[in-house]
Design an enzyme around this catalytic site. Structure first.
Site, mmCIF file in Angstrom:
data_model
loop_
_atom_site.group_PDB
_atom_site.id
_atom_site.type_symbol
_atom_site.label_atom_id
_atom_site.label_comp_id
_atom_site.label_asym_id
_atom_site.label_seq_id
_atom_site.Cartn_x
_atom_site.Cartn_y
_atom_site.Cartn_z
ATOM 1 N N TYR A 36 0.826 -1.213 0.000
ATOM 2 C CA TYR A 36 0.000 0.000 0.000
ATOM 3 C C TYR A 36 0.852 1.251 0.000
ATOM 4 O O TYR A 36 2.068 1.192 0.144
ATOM 5 C CB TYR A 36 -0.961 0.000 1.200
ATOM 6 C CG TYR A 36 -0.315 0.296 2.540
ATOM 7 C CD1 TYR A 36 0.513 -0.630 3.175
ATOM 8 C CD2 TYR A 36 -0.531 1.518 3.172
ATOM 9 C CE1 TYR A 36 1.093 -0.341 4.399
ATOM 10 C CE2 TYR A 36 0.049 1.804 4.407
ATOM 11 C CZ TYR A 36 0.867 0.869 5.008
ATOM 12 O OH TYR A 36 1.446 1.154 6.216
ATOM 13 N N ARG A 55 8.073 4.554 -4.508
ATOM 14 C CA ARG A 55 8.063 3.595 -3.386
ATOM 15 C C ARG A 55 7.029 2.499 -3.626
ATOM 16 O O ARG A 55 7.260 1.330 -3.317
ATOM 17 C CB ARG A 55 7.809 4.338 -2.061
ATOM 18 C CG ARG A 55 7.980 3.449 -0.842
ATOM 19 C CD ARG A 55 7.961 4.238 0.461
ATOM 20 N NE ARG A 55 6.647 4.815 0.728
ATOM 21 C CZ ARG A 55 6.351 5.560 1.797
ATOM 22 N NH1 ARG A 55 7.283 5.836 2.691
ATOM 23 N NH2 ARG A 55 5.141 6.041 1.959
ATOM 24 N N ARG A 104 -7.223 -22.001 -1.929
ATOM 25 C CA ARG A 104 -6.343 -21.237 -1.059
ATOM 26 C C ARG A 104 -4.999 -21.949 -0.974
ATOM 27 O O ARG A 104 -4.944 -23.133 -0.623
ATOM 28 C CB ARG A 104 -6.967 -21.119 0.342
ATOM 29 C CG ARG A 104 -6.111 -20.324 1.311
ATOM 30 C CD ARG A 104 -6.678 -20.329 2.721
ATOM 31 N NE ARG A 104 -5.777 -19.660 3.644
ATOM 32 C CZ ARG A 104 -4.678 -20.206 4.169
ATOM 33 N NH1 ARG A 104 -4.366 -21.445 3.876
ATOM 34 N NH2 ARG A 104 -3.914 -19.510 4.989
ATOM 35 N N HIS A 106 -0.643 -20.958 -0.327
ATOM 36 C CA HIS A 106 0.335 -19.891 -0.063
ATOM 37 C C HIS A 106 1.032 -19.424 -1.345
ATOM 38 O O HIS A 106 1.281 -18.254 -1.545
ATOM 39 C CB HIS A 106 1.410 -20.364 0.922
ATOM 40 C CG HIS A 106 0.936 -20.471 2.330
ATOM 41 N ND1 HIS A 106 -0.102 -21.292 2.714
ATOM 42 C CD2 HIS A 106 1.356 -19.857 3.461
ATOM 43 C CE1 HIS A 106 -0.294 -21.171 4.007
ATOM 44 N NE2 HIS A 106 0.565 -20.309 4.490
ATOM 45 N N LYS A 151 6.388 -1.657 1.893
ATOM 46 C CA LYS A 151 5.177 -1.121 2.537
ATOM 47 C C LYS A 151 4.062 -2.157 2.353
ATOM 48 O O LYS A 151 3.159 -2.005 1.535
ATOM 49 C CB LYS A 151 4.814 0.255 1.944
ATOM 50 C CG LYS A 151 4.006 1.121 2.905
ATOM 51 C CD LYS A 151 4.067 2.583 2.548
ATOM 52 C CE LYS A 151 3.015 3.411 3.254
ATOM 53 N NZ LYS A 151 3.118 3.486 4.709
ATOM 54 N N GLU A 183 12.532 2.716 13.952
ATOM 55 C CA GLU A 183 11.530 3.714 13.573
ATOM 56 C C GLU A 183 10.374 3.607 14.553
ATOM 57 O O GLU A 183 10.489 2.937 15.580
ATOM 58 C CB GLU A 183 11.062 3.470 12.132
ATOM 59 C CG GLU A 183 10.461 2.084 11.917
ATOM 60 C CD GLU A 183 10.010 1.843 10.479
ATOM 61 O OE1 GLU A 183 9.656 2.801 9.778
ATOM 62 O OE2 GLU A 183 10.003 0.666 10.083
ATOM 63 N N LEU A 207 11.002 1.415 7.154
ATOM 64 C CA LEU A 207 10.391 1.981 5.955
ATOM 65 C C LEU A 207 10.929 3.403 5.816
ATOM 66 O O LEU A 207 10.799 4.198 6.743
ATOM 67 C CB LEU A 207 8.866 2.019 6.097
ATOM 68 C CG LEU A 207 8.176 2.563 4.858
ATOM 69 C CD1 LEU A 207 8.064 1.477 3.797
ATOM 70 C CD2 LEU A 207 6.802 3.120 5.182
HETATM 71 N N1 PMP Z 1 7.445 3.875 9.060
HETATM 72 C C1 PMP Z 1 6.298 3.178 9.114
HETATM 73 C C2 PMP Z 1 6.324 1.812 9.722
HETATM 74 C C3 PMP Z 1 5.095 3.726 8.611
HETATM 75 O O1 PMP Z 1 3.950 3.020 8.658
HETATM 76 C C4 PMP Z 1 5.127 5.030 8.053
HETATM 77 C C5 PMP Z 1 3.885 5.629 7.449
HETATM 78 N N2 PMP Z 1 2.843 5.847 8.325
HETATM 79 C C6 PMP Z 1 6.334 5.730 8.055
HETATM 80 C C7 PMP Z 1 7.484 5.114 8.541
HETATM 81 C C8 PMP Z 1 6.414 7.128 7.516
HETATM 82 O O2 PMP Z 1 6.317 7.158 6.117
HETATM 83 P P1 PMP Z 1 5.768 8.444 5.358
HETATM 84 O O3 PMP Z 1 6.596 9.600 5.811
HETATM 85 O O4 PMP Z 1 5.979 8.140 3.921
HETATM 86 O O5 PMP Z 1 4.330 8.601 5.737
#
Ligand code: PMP
Length: 292
Positions: A36, A55, A104, A106, A151, A183, A207
């Site tokens: 997503y 991305r 179904r 995997h 993502k 993060e 991410l």
């Molecule tokens: N890390 C994670 C795990 C996220 O889910 C997000 C987005 N909510 C971010 C970082 C930040 O990404 P962005 O600045 O592109 O929203």
């Protein structure tokens, strides 16, 4: 649940969100097999659309799915979606799954019909109180897999980690793995130490946020001392400032971690500077319709 009165997009068609339906055999539903994006939109101009679409393409490539549209087609569909909402500032959600398949199994189906879904919700800026006084966070061990750079819609670990923040009555859970800052459960984290902005280097364990990239770019533009390097958990605990960035939260100061104040418990001196750089970028560039 009452559906919000929003227009959504499913597999080529724009319809009221309440009327959109997918198969119970969709691999997104059964396996969390999909990716997503969430794109902030100001005054009907998507912020950093090229980067969000890049991305998205990277996430699709990482899970071996062809991109259903080229960048121009995506841009045009997203603009059409934006045009159909009643509010000017929006968050556009885009999801692509490996589609319905039976039996179904995997393993990938031999023929894939991806499910492409989008909707746009109203984007509200973080409240003035959070900007002025900062927010609190808790810390947790990062229990996620080793491909956090994708993502992916399979967000169970992030969901459980975020709930720890909610249960503690705070805004975010900050994740550490093997003694290093990664993060937040749904944001990126940067810190300030002795006047230097420190950002953890992009890796498979986080991410890379579009907002994170923008904040680094703004720091460089404004000659804010900056270092992109691995950050020890101890350094976060002793930081002068901790910042959280995301498309929906922009940049917020984290002023307490696990119930203890970060420095003196107030947003530090660099935070309001970055907040202003961000607002100027957003207001000037976006409201004028250009994004560089
Ligand atoms: N890390 C994670 C795990 C996220 O889910 C997000 C987005 N909510 C971010 C970082 C930040 O990404 P962005 O600045 O592109 O929203």
């Amino acid at each position: 649940m009452d559906f919000p009165p929003l227009v959504g997009f499913l597999n080529g068609r724009f319809e009221p969100l309440a009327d959109l339906q997918i198969s119970v055999l969709d691999r997104g539903f059964l396996f969390g097999d999909g990716i997503y994006e969430a794109i902030p939109v100001y005054n009907r101009h998507p912020l950093r659309l090229t980067e969000h679409l890049r991305r998205l393409a990277d996430s699709l490539a990482a899970i071996n799915m062809p991109n259903p549209y080229g960048a121009e087609e995506w841009a045009s569909l997203i603009q059409k979606l934006i045009a159909q909402q009643s509010f000017a500032d929006q968050s556009v959600y885009v999801q692509i799954t490996r589609g319905p398949a039976f039996p179904r199994n995997h393993a990938f189906p031999t023929v894939t019909e991806p499910t492409v879904f989008m909707f746009a919700d109203e984007l509200l800026p973080p409240c003035k109180e959070a900007v002025a006084n900062g927010v609190a966070a808790v810390s947790a061990a990062d229990i996620r897999w080793l491909q956090c750079n994708i993502k992916a819609i399979s967000l169970l670990a992030n969901v459980l980690l975020k709930q720890q923040a909610v249960d503690a009555g705070v805004a975010e859970t900050i994740l550490f793995r093997d003694g290093y800052l990664q993060e937040g459960a749904s944001s990126n984290i940067l810190i300030v130490k002795e006047g230097v902005l420190l950002a953890p280097p992009p890796s498979n364990l986080m991410l890379t946020g579009i907002t994170y990239d923008l904040v680094i770019e703004l720091a460089k533009q404004h000659n804010m001392p900056l270092e992109v390097r691995a950050i020890l958990q101890q350094e976060v605990l002793g930081a002068d400032e901790v910042w959280l960035t995301s498309s929906s939260k922009e940049v917020l100061a984290v002023v307490s971690l696990d119930g203890k104040p970060v420095a003196n418990g107030l947003p530090g001196p660099l935070y309001p500077m970055m907040y202003d750089y961000f607002q100027v970028f957003k207001n000037e560039a976006m409201r004028l319709g250009k994004d560089k």
